[in-house]
Design an enzyme around this catalytic site. Structure first.
Site, PDB file in Angstrom:
ATOM      1  N   HIS A   1       3.807  -9.626 -10.856  1.00 28.20           N
ATOM      2  CA  HIS A   1       4.356 -10.069 -12.137  1.00 28.20           C
ATOM      3  C   HIS A   1       4.530  -8.897 -13.096  1.00 28.20           C
ATOM      4  O   HIS A   1       3.962  -7.828 -12.895  1.00 28.20           O
ATOM      5  CB  HIS A   1       3.497 -11.166 -12.792  1.00 28.20           C
ATOM      6  CG  HIS A   1       2.087 -10.761 -13.122  1.00 28.20           C
ATOM      7  ND1 HIS A   1       1.023 -10.960 -12.273  1.00 28.20           N
ATOM      8  CD2 HIS A   1       1.560 -10.164 -14.214  1.00 28.20           C
ATOM      9  CE1 HIS A   1      -0.095 -10.515 -12.830  1.00 28.20           C
ATOM     10  NE2 HIS A   1       0.204 -10.016 -14.013  1.00 28.20           N
TER      11      HIS A   1
ATOM     12  N   HIS B   1       1.981  -4.830 -19.050  1.00 27.08           N
ATOM     13  CA  HIS B   1       1.602  -4.234 -17.766  1.00 27.08           C
ATOM     14  C   HIS B   1       2.472  -4.774 -16.650  1.00 27.08           C
ATOM     15  O   HIS B   1       3.157  -5.782 -16.810  1.00 27.08           O
ATOM     16  CB  HIS B   1       0.114  -4.455 -17.446  1.00 27.08           C
ATOM     17  CG  HIS B   1      -0.300  -5.886 -17.239  1.00 27.08           C
ATOM     18  ND1 HIS B   1      -0.796  -6.667 -18.250  1.00 27.08           N
ATOM     19  CD2 HIS B   1      -0.316  -6.671 -16.130  1.00 27.08           C
ATOM     20  CE1 HIS B   1      -1.108  -7.871 -17.773  1.00 27.08           C
ATOM     21  NE2 HIS B   1      -0.814  -7.899 -16.487  1.00 27.08           N
TER      22      HIS B   1
ATOM     23  N   GLU C   1      -1.750  -3.212 -13.097  1.00 29.02           N
ATOM     24  CA  GLU C   1      -2.760  -4.113 -12.573  1.00 29.02           C
ATOM     25  C   GLU C   1      -2.577  -4.188 -11.060  1.00 29.02           C
ATOM     26  O   GLU C   1      -1.446  -4.276 -10.580  1.00 29.02           O
ATOM     27  CB  GLU C   1      -2.542  -5.516 -13.188  1.00 29.02           C
ATOM     28  CG  GLU C   1      -3.506  -6.582 -12.705  1.00 29.02           C
ATOM     29  CD  GLU C   1      -3.258  -7.944 -13.366  1.00 29.02           C
ATOM     30  OE1 GLU C   1      -2.139  -8.179 -13.877  1.00 29.02           O
ATOM     31  OE2 GLU C   1      -4.183  -8.771 -13.333  1.00 29.02           O
TER      32      GLU C   1
HETATM   33 CO    CO Z   1      -1.399  -9.523 -15.220  1.00 28.52          CO
END
Ligand code: CO
Length: 134
Positions: free
Chosen positions: A7, A79, A130
């Site tokens: 994502h 992020h 991440e």
């Molecule tokens: Co995230």
């Protein structure tokens, strides 16, 4: 080592306004908002055919994304999340390449119930990255 883009996370000042934009301008169906107090955010996912957009609104006075919003009042990309098949192997590899892992260096359980950790943006071309075991 890196798999799919899981994502892209966007911090927003107003989650319901953000959802309306994705509905009206982009024809998406946002997920119902989920409060994640342990991460200080309320999250909505927009499922795309190849990845997701994660909309994050600060939750609580000590939300880790509140400062980001102060610097970026209209919101912005916070992020990117990349999938890795094995978190321990990924941590060894990034550490060997001189990339710092944020926090105590161990994975926590993220918003999707899977192990996640974050890499230092200064070591990743100015981008908070991440890693999620998937
Ligand atoms: Co995230």
């Amino acid at each position: 080592m890196i798999g799919a883009l899981n994502h892209v996370a966007v911090v927003v000042p107003d989650l319901s306004k953000a959802c309306r934009l994705y509905e009206s301008a982009f024809g998406c169906t946002p997920s119902p908002p989920v409060a994640v107090p342990e991460h200080g955010v309320t999250v909505v996912f927009i499922e795309l055919s190849n990845t997701k957009i994660e909309l994050l609104e600060p939750l609580g006075a000590h939300s880790p994304v509140r400062k980001f919003l102060e610097r970026n009042p209209a919101g912005g990309i916070h992020h990117i999340c990349l999938e890795v098949p094995d978190m321990d192997e990924a941590v060894d590899r990034v550490a060997g390449a001189g990339v710092r892992v944020l926090g105590d260096g161990s994975a926590a359980i993220g918003a999707h119930g899977k192990p996640v950790l974050f890499l230092h943006p200064r070591d990743c071309l100015g981008t908070l990255v991440e890693l999620e075991e998937a």
